[in-house]
Design an enzyme around this catalytic site. Structure first.
Site, mmCIF file in Angstrom:
data_model
loop_
_atom_site.group_PDB
_atom_site.id
_atom_site.type_symbol
_atom_site.label_atom_id
_atom_site.label_comp_id
_atom_site.label_asym_id
_atom_site.label_seq_id
_atom_site.Cartn_x
_atom_site.Cartn_y
_atom_site.Cartn_z
ATOM 1 N N GLY A 207 46.230 -76.626 91.655
ATOM 2 C CA GLY A 207 45.375 -75.462 91.413
ATOM 3 C C GLY A 207 45.961 -74.561 90.352
ATOM 4 O O GLY A 207 46.874 -74.949 89.628
ATOM 5 N N ASN A 208 45.431 -73.364 90.234
ATOM 6 C CA ASN A 208 45.981 -72.396 89.288
ATOM 7 C C ASN A 208 45.899 -71.004 89.901
ATOM 8 O O ASN A 208 45.366 -70.831 90.997
ATOM 9 C CB ASN A 208 45.259 -72.478 87.944
ATOM 10 C CG ASN A 208 43.776 -72.195 88.090
ATOM 11 O OD1 ASN A 208 43.390 -71.083 88.397
ATOM 12 N ND2 ASN A 208 42.956 -73.218 87.901
ATOM 13 N N ARG A 209 46.418 -70.016 89.197
ATOM 14 C CA ARG A 209 46.592 -68.695 89.791
ATOM 15 C C ARG A 209 45.400 -67.768 89.588
ATOM 16 O O ARG A 209 45.469 -66.594 89.904
ATOM 17 C CB ARG A 209 47.871 -68.059 89.234
ATOM 18 C CG ARG A 209 49.126 -68.730 89.821
ATOM 19 C CD ARG A 209 50.386 -68.263 89.143
ATOM 20 N NE ARG A 209 50.372 -66.847 88.873
ATOM 21 C CZ ARG A 209 50.866 -66.279 87.782
ATOM 22 N NH1 ARG A 209 51.414 -67.031 86.856
ATOM 23 N NH2 ARG A 209 50.829 -64.987 87.606
ATOM 24 N N SER A 210 44.310 -68.287 89.104
ATOM 25 C CA SER A 210 43.155 -67.413 88.892
ATOM 26 C C SER A 210 42.680 -66.820 90.224
ATOM 27 O O SER A 210 42.531 -67.536 91.215
ATOM 28 C CB SER A 210 42.011 -68.218 88.263
ATOM 29 O OG SER A 210 40.828 -67.465 88.292
#
Ligand code: CTP
Length: 406
Positions: A207-210
């Site tokens: 995933g990512n930190r958005s």
């Protein structure tokens, strides 16, 4: 959007009066001028001084109070920008349905042309009674917005429908009603938000930190200006704004399907989501066990959603396409490249290191003819500036301050 707006807050006798106090507080903090009108029964639950301390304005409950100077009692109160009754008792609902004007609240509303929102609150059987149902039908037919009560534990201890929604939800309904004739009225805006999650095995993902904050702020802003909004979001704990049709997705493939299905009906697409560019080539059906010192995972490219839409641009000539570029280096050059490569009408460039997950952002808006760098602003304000530019593009005129234009 609530700055200097005159909001008439009608309060009826109900234990839920305490939520009206918080609503008065939220409205006042947002800059609204809140005139609280209580029915005589409401004053048995909460004192007028409680509301007055919050709104810093006179709180009324007496129809026969002397008029003084320019203050013409219910006649002056009726000239609000919007009226909401929260909580609304079934008694007051019945009176309004039949045109009564026997107390200050009913008299004010009978003489008001302001948009009216009613939040019925009380016992589940009183709410479900055919008389209440008929009264609500009558009010709806007059164009009044009925905010459905929520289900849950009622003051009586019984479970059922009759709870007043939370103040933040009521505020969302107020914003929606106030924004109805805004500069995006009649426009359908499709917004994506948050990051996607690409599963590796049943318990892990890439995933990512958005956080989704920017996309959700854009959805609220578009609603505030009267757009009908579809929000396609990856997983986030944020609550979607009231009025947005929300589609929850998890992976890049799900987001691609949802966006490509909705885009032909939209006038504007804002791709604020952080979509994964790669996904694990295969998802392990069982949890991957610890083994060798190094683990190799093969990744496959996901669909570039904006790229796919660029290829279909001729089929959707009406669609204004807006992208985001979150970069850690060469911000403007990379953003300009994406603007061109993805054939966008506008790109929002931001510094990934400082903006992702933060409440503030500093962005540069780039379109074919110009770039404009905005100062660091809360995301709600940044969203307002982005929507300003989108409105200008829809109207075919460049807009925004030239201070930082290059
Ligand atoms: N985007 C998209 N589909 C993807 C990946 C990104 O539509 N599979 C959109 C994003 O929502 C954003 C824009 O494309 O509006 C730019 O995303 P970004 O990740 O910055 O760019 P990429 O095209 O992925 O290029 P790179 O990863 O090389 O920076």
């Amino acid at each position: 959007m609530l700055e200097s707006k005159r909001i008439l807050l009608g309060v009826c006798g109900s234990i839920a009066c305490y939520k009206a106090v918080e609503l008065a507080s939220l409205l006042t903090k947002a800059g609204a001028l809140v005139d609280v009108v209580m029915t005589p029964d409401a004053t048995r639950f909460v004192g007028p001084i409680t509301f007055q301390s919050i709104t810093h304005r006179k709180v009324r409950h007496d129809l026969y109070e002397h008029w003084q100077g320019d203050d013409l009692g219910h006649v002056s109160l009726a000239e609000a920008d919007l009226a909401i009754i929260a909580p609304a008792s079934f008694n007051t609902i019945a009176k309004l349905a039949h045109g009564f004007s026997d107390n200050l609240l009913t008299a004010t509303l009978l003489g008001s042309t302001a948009p009216l929102l009613i939040a019925p609150t009380g016992d589940r059987h009183m709410y479900a009674h055919p008389a209440t149902t008929a009264n609500l039908v009558t009010l709806r037919e007059r164009g009044i917005t009925i905010i459905e009560p929520e289900s849950g534990r009622l003051a009586s201890g019984h479970e059922g429908q009759g709870r007043l929604p939370e103040p933040a939800t009521l505020l969302g309904h107020i914003r929606l009603a106030l924004g109805r004739n805004g500069d995006l009225a009649g426009k359908r805006v499709l917004i994506t938000a948050a990051g996607t999650k690409e599963p590796l095995d049943p318990v892990r993902y890439i995933g990512n930190r958005s956080s989704g904050k920017m996309g959700f702020a854009l959805a609220q802003e578009a609603l505030d200006r009267g757009a009908s909004v579809t929000l396609i979001s990856g997983p986030t704990a944020l609550k979607p704004p009231i009025g947005a049709e929300t589609v929850w997705v998890s992976t890049a493939a799900e987001m691609a399907d949802a966006v490509l299905a909705a885009a032909p009906q939209a006038d504007v697409l804002i791709m604020a989501a952080a979509v994964a560019d790669y996904r694990p080539l295969t998802m392990s059906e069982q949890k991957i066990k610890k083994g060798e010192a190094q683990l190799t995972i093969h990744l496959a490219r996901t669909t570039d959603i904006l790229g796919a839409l660029a290829e279909r641009a001729a089929d959707m000539p009406h669609l204004l396409r807006v992208g985001f570029a979150a970069e850690t280096e060469n911000l403007l050059a990379n953003a300009a490249d994406k603007l061109h490569r993805k054939q966008l009408h506008l790109i929002v460039a931001n510094d990934a290191a400082t903006s992702i997950g933060s409440d503030d952002s500093s962005i540069t808006l780039l379109d074919a003819s110009r770039s404009e760098t905005l100062p660091i602003l809360p995301k709600a304000e940044t969203a307002g500036r982005i929507i300003d530019r989108i409105v200008a593009l829809l109207q075919g005129t460049p807009r925004g301050s030239n201070d930082n234009s290059t």
